[in-house]
Design a protein around this motif. Sequence first.
Motif: not given
Length: 486
Positions: A118, A137, A141-142, A169
């Motif tokens: 971000d 990660m 969430l991508l 994200t």
Amino acid sequence: MSATLCRSSNLPFRLAAIASVILTSASAIAAESADAQKAGATTQPVVVTATRTAQPLNQAASSISVLTQKDAEEIQPITFTELLLDIPNVDITSFDSVMNNRISIRGSGDREITYLIDGMRQDNQTIGGNRPSGIFMDSELLKQIEVKRGGGSVLYGNGGIGGTIAVETKDAADFLRDSDKDFGATLKAGYVSDNLEWQKSAYVYGRTELWDVVAGVTRRDSGAATSSETGHRNTADVDNDSTSAFAKATLSPLPEHLLQVAYFYDIAHNDSFFRSGRIDKYRYEQHRVSGKWEFEKNDWINLKTALQYAKSEFQFEGNRAGLSKDDFDSVSGNIQNTSYFSAFGTHELTFGGDFSKTSQNGQQMSLSGWMPDGSRPDSDGFDGGLFIEDQYALNDYLSIVPVLRWNYFKRESNESYPSLSDSKVTPGVTLRVTPMDSLLFWGSVNAGYRPPILDEMYFRMTYPDEEWTSIVVPNPDLKPEKSVNS
């Protein structure tokens, strides 16, 4: 399109009618083609790694590959790095392991890649010796991944001489895409036979005109590992699990303001049991809090600023090396402003600065409790810099993008090792030629700069293995790497 022609003995009227149909059809086809081109332009991914400012991918004068939210949903990757397997010039090691994955761009190592979440640069916490640390990660969430091949240190600071990976994200709007609802929840469960993994996730999200909020958690638990070379399971018995939780709130109290606060929590375990009786247990835990403020007032003031705090702990336990843990703390931030004006052409001038301060220390378990670990002495690192970039368009067909950055770093330890600091100015320039809307020629030359990380200077280790002893010798006299990317 359909048309009906009445029979008539008057040929001129017939020809006129036929011509009318042909011209109308041609006009419709041309309109559809124009609409398709316009739709293609509006659906192009927006990237930021080429110039630190947002622009459509087809206008970015840089070698960039983009993976979208839709790609992640179709691939259903085990880890974040599995998404990158098919990107040209990108190599992945141990993509099926959260703890051990590594990324290489054009032959560069993972320590030579800048990693952004971000818009916030993540400190390189690669751990030396027998202490792996991958990228944490979760793919759930991508929203988008940008992979920029080629040096990025002139834009994003010390490091990144091999490439840049930028992750964006999801917001609530991304979970609610293709829906007219303003609130929702998602529950998901799945099983991957390749590594005997169960995946479970739960997310809640909501939006209004003023705010956007999303929170959730993903849990992955697997009981085997797969060799990327043979496709067969490793002989070692492996037990892996990871949990990722995050919450993000975005507020727009006024049209020109945007405020965002996010919290990420990741924890992972990787336990290996060998036939010889050796047991290696790895544990990694990280908390990360970030805040962002954006302010757009006019052509002269388009301000972006962000701040991040991260705290992580890595723990290793083995029946040969005992129990040890390493703590990392970092504070980082950046600020930039973009101004638009005309002077012998049009200019998009971006300038600002960034900094990152990292501290680390190691501890070893003894009979009397936790004691300082001599292999990883307490040490601190600071990186900072100032930059300026001008996207100067001389006309509709030719533009030049010069960039200049001043870099500074310092490394120091509480042991007898000497400290190291230095500064350097790194320039870069990109030339863009656009003879037509759908055609772009470009070339660039950028200087790169990567100081050594703390582990490269101060870490030392003696680790007895089954047939040999691994020895790591510190090198406090390391000098920064320099490169020229074209």
